[in-house]
Design a protein around this motif. Structure first.
Motif, PDB file in Angstrom:
ATOM      1  N   ASP A   8       0.836  -1.211   0.000  1.00 29.54           N
ATOM      2  CA  ASP A   8       0.000   0.000   0.000  1.00 29.54           C
ATOM      3  C   ASP A   8       0.864   1.251   0.000  1.00 29.54           C
ATOM      4  O   ASP A   8       0.562   2.221  -0.696  1.00 29.54           O
ATOM      5  N   ALA A   9       1.945   1.242   0.756  1.00 36.55           N
ATOM      6  CA  ALA A   9       2.838   2.394   0.815  1.00 36.55           C
ATOM      7  C   ALA A   9       3.531   2.620  -0.525  1.00 36.55           C
ATOM      8  O   ALA A   9       3.652   3.762  -0.981  1.00 36.55           O
ATOM      9  N   VAL A  10       3.953   1.544  -1.182  1.00 37.82           N
ATOM     10  CA  VAL A  10       4.602   1.664  -2.492  1.00 37.82           C
ATOM     11  C   VAL A  10       3.623   2.234  -3.514  1.00 37.82           C
ATOM     12  O   VAL A  10       3.944   3.160  -4.252  1.00 37.82           O
ATOM     13  N   ARG A  11       2.417   1.692  -3.541  1.00 35.44           N
ATOM     14  CA  ARG A  11       1.403   2.203  -4.478  1.00 35.44           C
ATOM     15  C   ARG A  11       1.082   3.663  -4.196  1.00 35.44           C
ATOM     16  O   ARG A  11       0.891   4.454  -5.117  1.00 35.44           O
ATOM     17  N   ARG A  71      13.946   8.126  -2.379  1.00 41.13           N
ATOM     18  CA  ARG A  71      14.056   8.649  -1.011  1.00 41.13           C
ATOM     19  C   ARG A  71      12.862   8.193  -0.159  1.00 41.13           C
ATOM     20  O   ARG A  71      13.028   7.774   0.987  1.00 41.13           O
ATOM     21  N   GLN A  72      11.664   8.243  -0.738  1.00 45.92           N
ATOM     22  CA  GLN A  72      10.471   7.812  -0.004  1.00 45.92           C
ATOM     23  C   GLN A  72      10.499   6.304   0.273  1.00 45.92           C
ATOM     24  O   GLN A  72      10.104   5.862   1.348  1.00 45.92           O
ATOM     25  N   PHE A  73      10.970   5.514  -0.706  1.00 45.79           N
ATOM     26  CA  PHE A  73      11.052   4.069  -0.516  1.00 45.79           C
ATOM     27  C   PHE A  73      12.035   3.714   0.598  1.00 45.79           C
ATOM     28  O   PHE A  73      11.803   2.779   1.352  1.00 45.79           O
ATOM     29  N   LEU A 123       9.485  -2.263   3.348  1.00 45.00           N
ATOM     30  CA  LEU A 123      10.059  -2.553   2.038  1.00 45.00           C
ATOM     31  C   LEU A 123      11.530  -2.905   2.256  1.00 45.00           C
ATOM     32  O   LEU A 123      12.329  -2.066   2.645  1.00 45.00           O
ATOM     33  N   LEU A 124      11.865  -4.183   2.051  1.00 41.82           N
ATOM     34  CA  LEU A 124      13.227  -4.625   2.341  1.00 41.82           C
ATOM     35  C   LEU A 124      14.222  -4.112   1.306  1.00 41.82           C
ATOM     36  O   LEU A 124      15.271  -3.581   1.656  1.00 41.82           O
TER      37      LEU A 124
END
Length: 93
Positions: A22-25, A75-77, A83-84
Motif C-alpha cells: 500500500d505504501a509503495v502504491r 528517497r520515499q522508498f 520494504l526490504l
C-alpha cells in the motif's frame, strides 16, 4: 515519461506485505507514476539477510515515470520499513 522495471522485496508476514505494498502504491501515485503491469514472484529465500529477514516476498512492476522524480521516489522508498529492497531498471524501447 520513461518505462522502468521495479523489483520490490517485502517481508513475508501478510500484514507487513500489505502495508508495504500500500505504501509503495501510494508513493507511486503521489508522483504520478503509471503502473502498467504488476506480477508477484512469490516467496523466496534471500541470498543474504536484509533487515534481519532471511526470506522475502517479491513483486515485479513495470511502470512509466518521470526520470526527474525517481530520486524523490527512491528517497520515499528508503523511509519505508516494510520494504526490504527495491531496484529500478530503465527499459530500452
Amino acid at each position: 515519461m520513461r518505462k522502468y522495471e521495479l523489483m520490490t522485496i517485502f517481508p513475508i508476514e501478510e500484514e507487513k506485505y500489505k502495508a508495504g505494498l500500500d505504501a509503495v502504491r501510494s508513493v507511486l501515485g503521489e508522483f504520478g507514476v503509471e503502473i502498467e503491469k504488476e506480477e508477484p514472484f512469490g516467496e523466496r529465500e534471500l541470498c543474504y539477510e536484509v533487515k534481519k529477514q532471511k526470506h522475502g516476498r517479491f513483486l515485479f512492476l513495470i511502470i512509466k515515470a518521470n526520470p526527474a522524480k525517481l530520486v524523490d521516489i527512491d528517497r520515499q522508498f528508503k523511509l519505508n520499513s516494510d520494504l526490504l529492497k527495491f531496484m529500478f531498471v530503465k527499459i530500452d524501447e
